[in-house]
Enzyme design. Structure first.
Site, short mmCIF file in Angstrom:
data_model
loop_
_atom_site.label_atom_id
_atom_site.label_comp_id
_atom_site.label_asym_id
_atom_site.label_seq_id
_atom_site.Cartn_x
_atom_site.Cartn_y
_atom_site.Cartn_z
CD GLU A 1 -2.96 9.67 14.91
OE1 GLU A 1 -2.68 10.32 15.91
OE2 GLU A 1 -2.45 9.88 13.79
NE ARG B 1 0.53 11.14 -3.18
CZ ARG B 1 0.15 11.98 -2.25
NH1 ARG B 1 -0.03 13.25 -2.54
NH2 ARG B 1 -0.03 11.59 -1.01
#
Length: 182
Positions: free
Chosen positions: A105, A68
Site C-alpha cells: 500500500e 509466522r
C-alpha cells in the site's frame, strides 16, 4: 471457513477462541487479529497444523513466508514428512538468491529464496502463511517459486481478511483459509 476437512472446523474454533483482537493497531480504525496466542497454545498449534496438513495436495515441500509462516510451515512439513523452505524478506540471505519485489500500500517489499543448495525444479510446493490480506505477499511468493522452477500446488493460511481482496490477487491459485473474516 473456506475449505472442507474434519480438521478445518476444529481449527476454525481454535482460531476463534484464541485470537486476540487489538483495537486501533497498527493505526486508528484497524481491528488487528493477533494469532500469536493460537501458535503459543499447544492444542491450538496442533489443531491448525493438522488442518493445514490436510490440504497439502501431494506436495513434497512446504514454503513458509517470513515470519509466522516459518513456524506454521515447519510444523506442517514435520507432519507431512517433507522439507520446509523459508521465504525470507529481502537482504536476509547470502547470495545468490532468487528475489521478487512487489508493491505494498505504501511502498515495496522484496522476498527471497536461495538460488543454490536447494533444487526446486519440479518440486510440488504448498505455500503457508498466517494471514491472507491484500494477497501481494502470497502472489509474490508464487512468482518467486515458479521462477525457481517449483510447481505451486496451493496456499494455506490461518486467517483470510476477505474484504481486502487477496483471493482475487492470487488468481487461480487454490487457497485454503481456515477462518475467513468478512
Amino acid at each position: 471457513m473456506s475449505d472442507e476437512g474434519t480438521g478445518a472446523s476444529a481449527a476454525a474454533q481454535a482460531i476463534a477462541s484464541l485470537t486476540r483482537e487489538v483495537a486501533d493497531f497498527p493505526e486508528p480504525g484497524i481491528q488487528f487479529k493477533d494469532l500469536t496466542p493460537v501458535l503459543a497454545d499447544p492444542a491450538g498449534l496442533a489443531t491448525v497444523t493438522d488442518a493445514l496438513a490436510e490440504v497439502a495436495d501431494g506436495c513434497d515441500m512446504v514454503a513458509g513466508i517470513d515470519a509466522r509462516g516459518f513456524l506454521l510451515g515447519a510444523a506442517v512439513a514435520i507432519r507431512l514428512g517433507t522439507g520446509v523452505l523459508a521465504v525470507r524478506k529481502g537482504g536476509k540471505l547470502p547470495p545468490p538468491v532468487f528475489s521478487e519485489t512487489y508493491t505494498l500500500e505504501y511502498g515495496t517489499a522484496t522476498l527471497e529464496i536461495p538460488a543454490d543448495g536447494i533444487e526446486l525444479t519440479g518440486r510440488r510446493v504448498l505455500v503457508i502463511d498466517d494471514v491472507l490480506a491484500t494477497g501481494g505477499t502470497v502472489a509474490a511468493t508464487v512468482k518467486l517459486l515458479e521462477r525457481a522452477g517449483a510447481v505451486v500446488v496451493g496456499a494455506a493460511v490461518l486467517l483470510e481478511l476477505a474484504a481486502l481482496g487477496g483471493r482475487e490477487v492470487v488468481g487461480a491459485l487454490k487457497v485454503t483459509s481456515l477462518t475467513v473474516v468478512r
